[in-house]
Design an enzyme around this catalytic site. Structure first.
Site, PDB file in Angstrom:
ATOM      1  N   TYR A  64      -1.339  -5.412   1.302  1.00 61.64           N
ATOM      2  CA  TYR A  64      -0.643  -4.167   1.024  1.00 61.64           C
ATOM      3  C   TYR A  64      -1.125  -2.896   1.587  1.00 61.64           C
ATOM      4  O   TYR A  64      -0.563  -2.105   2.182  1.00 61.64           O
ATOM      5  CB  TYR A  64      -0.646  -4.260  -0.435  1.00 61.64           C
ATOM      6  CG  TYR A  64       0.119  -2.916  -1.182  1.00 61.64           C
ATOM      7  CD1 TYR A  64       1.452  -3.199  -1.459  1.00 61.64           C
ATOM      8  CD2 TYR A  64      -0.439  -1.644  -1.583  1.00 61.64           C
ATOM      9  CE1 TYR A  64       2.271  -2.173  -2.133  1.00 61.64           C
ATOM     10  CE2 TYR A  64       0.339  -0.677  -2.062  1.00 61.64           C
ATOM     11  CZ  TYR A  64       1.887  -1.195  -2.399  1.00 61.64           C
ATOM     12  OH  TYR A  64       2.350   0.104  -2.948  1.00 61.64           O
ATOM     13  N   SER A  72       1.961   5.154   0.171  1.00 63.86           N
ATOM     14  CA  SER A  72       1.142   4.817  -1.052  1.00 63.86           C
ATOM     15  C   SER A  72      -0.275   5.564  -0.833  1.00 63.86           C
ATOM     16  O   SER A  72      -0.598   5.815   0.276  1.00 63.86           O
ATOM     17  CB  SER A  72       0.883   3.358  -1.361  1.00 63.86           C
ATOM     18  OG  SER A  72      -0.229   3.000  -2.448  1.00 63.86           O
TER      19      SER A  72
END
Length: 256
Positions: free
Chosen positions: A151, A138
């Site tokens: 995350y 990401s």
């Protein structure tokens, strides 16, 4: 290009994972799907592309399930030639309020699962002297956002794991790389847009523009088709010397 190869894509019953599975299938790869929810529809979509597909419902937080899935894929298709580690979940909270069980779940599914699939896939890839490991990281594997500590930690970990595995396989025909998407219009992101629209009393279009404007300078979503195209490239001979890369597809997010 990928006829005779088998790709296992985790978290592939919808969204990014399904998009990548379709792109690999279009190149002739057999596909092993994994994820929650309805598996019949995505499996039918893959099979409609003229390739074999199967499904394993491993819970990616459980090492024993992951081992079963890898054995299943090998028994069904011979071996896993292409491994796409895409499974992921999200939880948003300040670090002091972050529920410990949610931290553990995010790390387990977003990071530790990729370790397990990789350690189990690499021996057969080494033996064949060909393999592709594509980790879906990401923009948050390169930069951070507030209230996403688990995350961000997991995705930074994925980038580190990618580099370490790339070095360990550097003299072989096995490559390991990461793709780092920015905002992709998945059902999860659509929910964020809808919630923002309702909360702030603005149109969905304005909520979407505001969401993109905070991070993604292009003001356009990255698409699953673009991510699938990059995954296909990383599986091609042209990418034989692309190793340990964290490739941003983020509309300029991490260029700022």
């Amino acid at each position: 290009m990928l006829k005779g190869k088998t790709a296992l894509v985790t978290g592939s019953t919808s969204g990014i994972g399904l998009g990548i599975a379709k792109a690999l299938a279009q190149q002739g790869a057999s596909i092993v799907l994994n994820g929650f929810g309805d598996a019949d529809k995505p499996r039918a979509e893959i099979e409609s592309l003229g390739v074999k597909a199967d499904y394993h419902g491993a819970d990616m937080s459980k090492p024993s399930d992951i081992e079963d899935m890898m054995k299943f894929a090998a028994a069904r298709f011979g071996r896993v030639d292409i491994l796409v580690n895409n499974a992921g979940i999200q939880h948003v909270a300040k670090v002091e309020d972050f529920p410990v069980e949610r931290w553990d779940a995010v790390i387990a599914i977003n990071l530790t699962s990729a370790f397990h699939t990789t350690r189990l896939a690499v021996p057969a890839m080494r033996e064949a002297n060909w393999g592709r490991i594509v980790n879906i990281a990401s923009a948050h594997g390169l930069v951070a956002s507030a209230q996403k500590s688990a995350y961000v930690a997991a995705k930074h970990g994925i980038v580190g794991l990618t580099k370490a595995v790339a070095l360990e396989t550097a003299t072989t025909g096995v490559t390991c790389n990461a793709i780092c998407p920015g905002w992709v219009l998945t059902p999860l992101v659509q929910k964020q847009i809808d919630d923002r629209s309702a909360r702030e009393g603005i149109s969905a279009a304005q909520a979407q523009n505001d969401l993109l404007g905070e991070k993604q300078p292009s003001l356009q979503f990255t698409t699953v088709e673009q991510l699938g195209g990059l995954a296909v490239f990383l599986c091609s001979p042209a990418a034989d010397q692309v190793r340990g890369v964290a490739w941003q597809v983020d509309g300029g997010w991490t260029a700022q």
